[in-house]
Design a protein around this motif. Sequence first.
Motif, PDB file in Angstrom:
ATOM      1  N   ALA A 482      -5.422   9.327   7.549  1.00  0.00           N
ATOM      2  CA  ALA A 482      -6.525   9.530   8.801  1.00  0.00           C
ATOM      3  C   ALA A 482      -7.856   9.941   8.150  1.00  0.00           C
ATOM      4  CB  ALA A 482      -6.156  10.722   9.567  1.00  0.00           C
ATOM      5  N   LYS A 483      -7.866  10.312   7.002  1.00  0.00           N
ATOM      6  CA  LYS A 483      -9.221  10.568   6.293  1.00  0.00           C
ATOM      7  C   LYS A 483      -9.718   9.376   5.412  1.00  0.00           C
ATOM      8  CE  LYS A 483      -8.943  15.597   6.347  1.00  0.00           C
ATOM      9  NZ  LYS A 483      -8.850  16.736   5.506  1.00  0.00           N
ATOM     10  N   ASP A 484      -9.002   8.357   5.522  1.00  0.00           N
ATOM     11  CA  ASP A 484      -9.385   7.162   4.676  1.00  0.00           C
ATOM     12  C   ASP A 484      -9.179   7.003   3.374  1.00  0.00           C
ATOM     13  OD1 ASP A 484     -10.313   5.623   6.963  1.00  0.00           O
ATOM     14  OD2 ASP A 484     -12.446   6.449   6.671  1.00  0.00           O
ATOM     15  N   PHE A 485      -8.358   7.728   2.759  1.00  0.00           N
ATOM     16  CA  PHE A 485      -7.686   7.474   1.662  1.00  0.00           C
ATOM     17  C   PHE A 485      -6.376   6.751   1.572  1.00  0.00           C
ATOM     18  CE2 PHE A 485      -9.697  11.993   1.448  1.00  0.00           C
ATOM     19  CZ  PHE A 485     -10.075  12.107  -0.037  1.00  0.00           C
ATOM     20  N   VAL A 486      -6.198   5.958   0.431  1.00  0.00           N
ATOM     21  CA  VAL A 486      -5.409   4.868   0.394  1.00  0.00           C
ATOM     22  C   VAL A 486      -3.879   5.353   0.246  1.00  0.00           C
ATOM     23  CG1 VAL A 486      -4.578   2.896  -0.773  1.00  0.00           C
ATOM     24  CG2 VAL A 486      -6.855   3.312  -0.737  1.00  0.00           C
ATOM     25  N   ARG A 487      -3.057   4.620   1.322  1.00  0.00           N
ATOM     26  CA  ARG A 487      -1.458   5.322   1.173  1.00  0.00           C
ATOM     27  C   ARG A 487      -0.902   4.435   0.054  1.00  0.00           C
ATOM     28  NH1 ARG A 487       1.059   4.664   6.580  1.00  0.00           N
ATOM     29  NH2 ARG A 487       2.391   5.913   5.624  1.00  0.00           N
ATOM     30  N   THR A 488       0.080   5.027  -0.526  1.00  0.00           N
ATOM     31  CA  THR A 488       1.036   4.466  -1.429  1.00  0.00           C
ATOM     32  C   THR A 488       2.242   5.003  -1.268  1.00  0.00           C
ATOM     33  OG1 THR A 488       0.480   6.364  -3.116  1.00  0.00           O
ATOM     34  CG2 THR A 488      -0.991   4.065  -3.254  1.00  0.00           C
ATOM     35  N   GLY A 489       3.277   4.070  -1.794  1.00  0.00           N
ATOM     36  CA  GLY A 489       4.666   4.769  -2.154  1.00  0.00           C
ATOM     37  C   GLY A 489       5.679   3.937  -1.271  1.00  0.00           C
ATOM     38  N   PRO A 490       7.023   4.233  -1.295  1.00  0.00           N
ATOM     39  CA  PRO A 490       8.136   3.620  -0.675  1.00  0.00           C
ATOM     40  C   PRO A 490       8.077   3.493   0.686  1.00  0.00           C
ATOM     41  CG  PRO A 490       8.789   4.929  -2.436  1.00  0.00           C
ATOM     42  CD  PRO A 490       7.436   5.224  -2.213  1.00  0.00           C
ATOM     43  N   ARG A 491       7.658   4.581   1.526  1.00  0.00           N
ATOM     44  CA  ARG A 491       7.573   4.651   2.835  1.00  0.00           C
ATOM     45  C   ARG A 491       6.809   3.376   3.471  1.00  0.00           C
ATOM     46  NH1 ARG A 491       6.612  10.733   4.706  1.00  0.00           N
ATOM     47  NH2 ARG A 491       5.223  10.455   2.780  1.00  0.00           N
ATOM     48  N   LEU A 492       5.972   2.955   2.729  1.00  0.00           N
ATOM     49  CA  LEU A 492       5.111   1.726   3.249  1.00  0.00           C
ATOM     50  C   LEU A 492       6.019   0.375   3.727  1.00  0.00           C
ATOM     51  CD1 LEU A 492       2.023   2.309   1.235  1.00  0.00           C
ATOM     52  CD2 LEU A 492       2.051   2.520   3.881  1.00  0.00           C
ATOM     53  N   SER A 493       7.323   0.430   3.076  1.00  0.00           N
ATOM     54  CA  SER A 493       8.131  -0.887   3.341  1.00  0.00           C
ATOM     55  C   SER A 493       7.984  -0.997   5.104  1.00  0.00           C
ATOM     56  CB  SER A 493       9.347  -0.769   2.800  1.00  0.00           C
ATOM     57  OG  SER A 493       9.965   0.619   3.125  1.00  0.00           O
ATOM     58  N   ASP A 494       7.804  -0.097   5.702  1.00  0.00           N
ATOM     59  CA  ASP A 494       7.872  -0.209   7.379  1.00  0.00           C
ATOM     60  C   ASP A 494       6.203  -0.873   7.544  1.00  0.00           C
ATOM     61  OD1 ASP A 494      10.021   1.099   7.455  1.00  0.00           O
ATOM     62  OD2 ASP A 494       9.125   3.058   8.001  1.00  0.00           O
ATOM     63  N   SER A 495       5.412  -0.862   6.758  1.00  0.00           N
ATOM     64  CA  SER A 495       4.246  -1.453   7.121  1.00  0.00           C
ATOM     65  C   SER A 495       4.224  -2.946   7.599  1.00  0.00           C
ATOM     66  CB  SER A 495       3.137  -1.311   5.841  1.00  0.00           C
ATOM     67  OG  SER A 495       1.772  -2.087   6.073  1.00  0.00           O
ATOM     68  N   PRO A 496       3.409  -3.389   8.556  1.00  0.00           N
ATOM     69  CA  PRO A 496       3.429  -4.706   8.968  1.00  0.00           C
ATOM     70  C   PRO A 496       2.769  -5.791   7.875  1.00  0.00           C
ATOM     71  CG  PRO A 496       1.801  -3.710  10.359  1.00  0.00           C
ATOM     72  CD  PRO A 496       2.681  -2.652   9.382  1.00  0.00           C
ATOM     73  N   HIS A 497       2.124  -5.123   6.861  1.00  0.00           N
ATOM     74  CA  HIS A 497       1.601  -5.963   5.893  1.00  0.00           C
ATOM     75  C   HIS A 497       2.540  -6.177   4.711  1.00  0.00           C
ATOM     76  CE1 HIS A 497      -1.950  -5.501   8.172  1.00  0.00           C
ATOM     77  NE2 HIS A 497      -1.959  -4.147   8.278  1.00  0.00           N
ATOM     78  N   TRP A 498       3.520  -5.413   4.605  1.00  0.00           N
ATOM     79  CA  TRP A 498       4.505  -5.405   3.613  1.00  0.00           C
ATOM     80  C   TRP A 498       5.255  -6.488   3.648  1.00  0.00           C
ATOM     81  CZ3 TRP A 498       4.365  -3.519  -1.169  1.00  0.00           C
ATOM     82  CH2 TRP A 498       5.281  -3.593  -1.992  1.00  0.00           C
ATOM     83  N   ASN A 499       5.057  -7.651   2.612  1.00  0.00           N
ATOM     84  CA  ASN A 499       5.876  -9.081   3.047  1.00  0.00           C
ATOM     85  C   ASN A 499       6.789  -9.282   1.930  1.00  0.00           C
ATOM     86  OD1 ASN A 499       4.068  -9.593   0.788  1.00  0.00           O
ATOM     87  ND2 ASN A 499       2.875 -10.963   2.166  1.00  0.00           N
ATOM     88  N   VAL A 500       7.294  -8.239   1.216  1.00  0.00           N
ATOM     89  CA  VAL A 500       8.513  -8.614   0.133  1.00  0.00           C
ATOM     90  C   VAL A 500       9.792  -7.647   0.458  1.00  0.00           C
ATOM     91  CG1 VAL A 500       7.138  -9.680  -1.700  1.00  0.00           C
ATOM     92  CG2 VAL A 500       7.585  -7.228  -1.742  1.00  0.00           C
ATOM     93  N   ARG A 501      10.897  -7.994  -0.030  1.00  0.00           N
ATOM     94  CA  ARG A 501      12.141  -7.448   0.446  1.00  0.00           C
ATOM     95  C   ARG A 501      12.526  -6.075  -0.281  1.00  0.00           C
ATOM     96  NH1 ARG A 501      16.008 -11.579   2.658  1.00  0.00           N
ATOM     97  NH2 ARG A 501      17.578  -9.999   2.319  1.00  0.00           N
ATOM     98  N   ARG A 502      11.698  -5.864  -1.383  1.00  0.00           N
ATOM     99  CA  ARG A 502      11.950  -4.388  -1.890  1.00  0.00           C
ATOM    100  C   ARG A 502      11.119  -3.562  -1.512  1.00  0.00           C
ATOM    101  NH1 ARG A 502       7.592  -3.309  -4.957  1.00  0.00           N
ATOM    102  NH2 ARG A 502       6.269  -5.090  -5.690  1.00  0.00           N
ATOM    103  N   HIS A 503      11.363  -1.965  -1.781  1.00  0.00           N
ATOM    104  CA  HIS A 503      10.321  -1.086  -1.444  1.00  0.00           C
ATOM    105  C   HIS A 503       9.177  -1.073  -2.428  1.00  0.00           C
ATOM    106  CE1 HIS A 503      13.106   0.617   1.701  1.00  0.00           C
ATOM    107  NE2 HIS A 503      14.032   0.521   0.695  1.00  0.00           N
ATOM    108  N   SER A 510      -0.044  -0.992   0.642  1.00  0.00           N
ATOM    109  CA  SER A 510       0.945  -1.702   1.822  1.00  0.00           C
ATOM    110  C   SER A 510       0.883  -3.267   1.460  1.00  0.00           C
ATOM    111  CB  SER A 510       0.162  -1.349   3.091  1.00  0.00           C
ATOM    112  OG  SER A 510      -0.977  -1.550   3.083  1.00  0.00           O
ATOM    113  N   ARG A 511       0.301  -3.618   0.492  1.00  0.00           N
ATOM    114  CA  ARG A 511       0.365  -5.048  -0.093  1.00  0.00           C
ATOM    115  C   ARG A 511       0.845  -4.901  -1.586  1.00  0.00           C
ATOM    116  NH1 ARG A 511      -1.269  -9.686   2.981  1.00  0.00           N
ATOM    117  NH2 ARG A 511      -0.918 -11.185   1.429  1.00  0.00           N
ATOM    118  N   PRO A 512       1.896  -5.798  -1.528  1.00  0.00           N
ATOM    119  CA  PRO A 512       2.418  -6.018  -2.851  1.00  0.00           C
ATOM    120  C   PRO A 512       1.483  -6.379  -4.069  1.00  0.00           C
ATOM    121  CG  PRO A 512       3.747  -7.159  -1.294  1.00  0.00           C
ATOM    122  CD  PRO A 512       2.463  -6.728  -0.686  1.00  0.00           C
ATOM    123  N   GLY A 513       1.626  -5.848  -5.103  1.00  0.00           N
ATOM    124  CA  GLY A 513       0.775  -6.041  -6.222  1.00  0.00           C
ATOM    125  C   GLY A 513      -0.791  -5.348  -6.169  1.00  0.00           C
TER     126      GLY A 513
END
Length: 549
Positions: A482-503, A510-513
């Motif tokens: 909400a404050k514009d800091f970048v989110r990281t970590g395994p919970r982002l596997s739910d993100s619509p932008h996450w497009n590979v099979r691992r966490h 939210s984007r691999p690599g």
Amino acid sequence: MSTLDLHAVAFPTLDESQLSRLAACTGAVLRTYQKGERLFEAGDRDFKLFLIKSGEVEILDESGETPRTITILHAGEFTGDIAHLTGRVTVATALARMDCELYEVASSEVRHIVSRCPDLGDLVLRAFIARRQILRESGQVTGLRLIGSRYSHDTFRIRDFLAKNRLFYTWLDLESDPQVGQLLSHFGFTLADTPVVTFAHRILLRNPSNRELADAIGLRPPLDHTVYDLVVVGAGPAGLAAAVYGASEGLHTVALDRMAPGGQAGRSMRIENYLGFPTGITGADLAERALLQANKFGAQLPLATPALSLRFDNAYKILELEGGETVTTKCLLIATGADYRLLDVEGCRDFEGCGVYYAATPNEARACESAEVVVVGGGNSAGQAAVYLSGHARKVYLVVRGDSLHKDMSAYLVWRIEEIPNIEVLLQTEVKRLSGDSTLRRVELESKETGQRRAFECPALFSFIGAVPRTEWLPPEIEKDAKDFVRTGPRLSDSPHWNVRRHPFLLETSRPGVFAAGDVRSGSIKRVASAVGEGSMVVQFVHEYLKEM
Ligand SMILES: Cc1cc2nc3c(=O)[nH]c(=O)nc-3n(C[C@H](O)[C@H](O)[C@H](O)COP(=O)(O)OP(=O)(O)OC[C@H]3O[C@@H](n4cnc5c(N)ncnc54)[C@H](O)[C@@H]3O)c2cc1C
């Protein structure tokens, strides 16, 4: 280290076998130079390093009015300084004082000395660092000349840029320096051209942008047109750590910064809680060492190179820079940190750079010698600034909105502040108005408790009030909080932008690599050590990701 010891480290004498070993491992060529011949000149880029087999070489500072001898090198000694590793222009000139036999080492080979001949390489690197320290401490090198008015925003911007990049420079203030008229006409400039930057007749720039200045001085080495393994955006502590670890582990790495190395830490005059420096270290020293270390391992570090946007082409990340330039990489690290929030007070914008400052280094301290100044903020950075400025200003008012210093400041700093007689802490107080003419003259404060207003005649206000992450350049595929800091970590596997099979890995976005480290990361601890820790950890995740590609 004593001055004598420092001198011995800066100017070691190699015996004949060391000299020929160093010559052999750098592919040096033996050549004879005649008395008076110039080996390199101030302002040269990609200049050679010379190992002296016989004869004497004079090192000169020609950037001032009259040439000055810096040192004379004899048989067994060698020329050179850290500019060989950073790619910057040389500040010195070298000439043969008599007929000499010299081994010439090509500039491109100097970087390899450290890896190809480790024992002698270390000795050379230590000498380069010590030489810089001697030059800096002597304060005698004129370096670049900046001619501009203390009231000009551009003059402040250029001073800030030169200081943050630790370049040798002399500022001639239009308002007070009697030489300037003559100097300007000597270089073919008029008052209307100021601020101007000159260097030994080789660099003559009218009000240059940071990028133009960086190009002229060699701070922006050209980028490769290949695909990098790792591109790091931001060369603060997190980005520099990633550059050092990435390049030392063989990754093709570039770390770029919109301004200078060091980030926020570069503005600290004394970091006391970073492991291994019991007496503290300035952020600028830490950054310079890290920059050199990254260069030594082969990372590229273009400065004055802001990242404007990011897009994707399948697994490749494409970074857009100024002038339509792009860089393609397999992995990208977002290490753009945070900036101090601007003070939202009447008059504030008018005095930025000429009364309102967001850092307290020698550059800004000049504005407040023997005056009263105001520091705003209740965190460690405000505390450090107050302590540092108390050595320059007659009185420092530390203005804090909260009701206790202990809330956001480390205990060691609170104790120190309590013991400094010329710091007065004003709790539950806010800045209401700034006024002046061409520079700041008056600061009005208001007590939150009583509503009472006080005004101070004051040429400088230093603001350190909370940080805003530098994430405006990122695309929507990179999720932020909400404050514009970048989110990281395994919970982002739910993100619509996450497009590979691992966490996602711990520091992956939210984007691999694409990774994030340091102050820009949501939930990070805002400290130098944690930024460095995260920057180095990322490299492990980069290796894992590259195995998948
Ligand atoms: C005055 C001061 C004193 C401090 N003292 C201490 C201390 O004593 N101890 C401690 O532990 N911490 C201290 N801190 C906090 C510490 O400096 C930070 O936590 C740390 O610097 C964060 O590092 P970082 O690499 O994540 O980000 P930053 O240091 O913010 O670096 C980010 C870098 O990214 C660059 N950048 C931003 N946007 C772009 C872009 N679009 N393109 C290219 N580059 C970009 C910036 O120019 C900057 O160099 C202090 C901070 C300040 C301001």
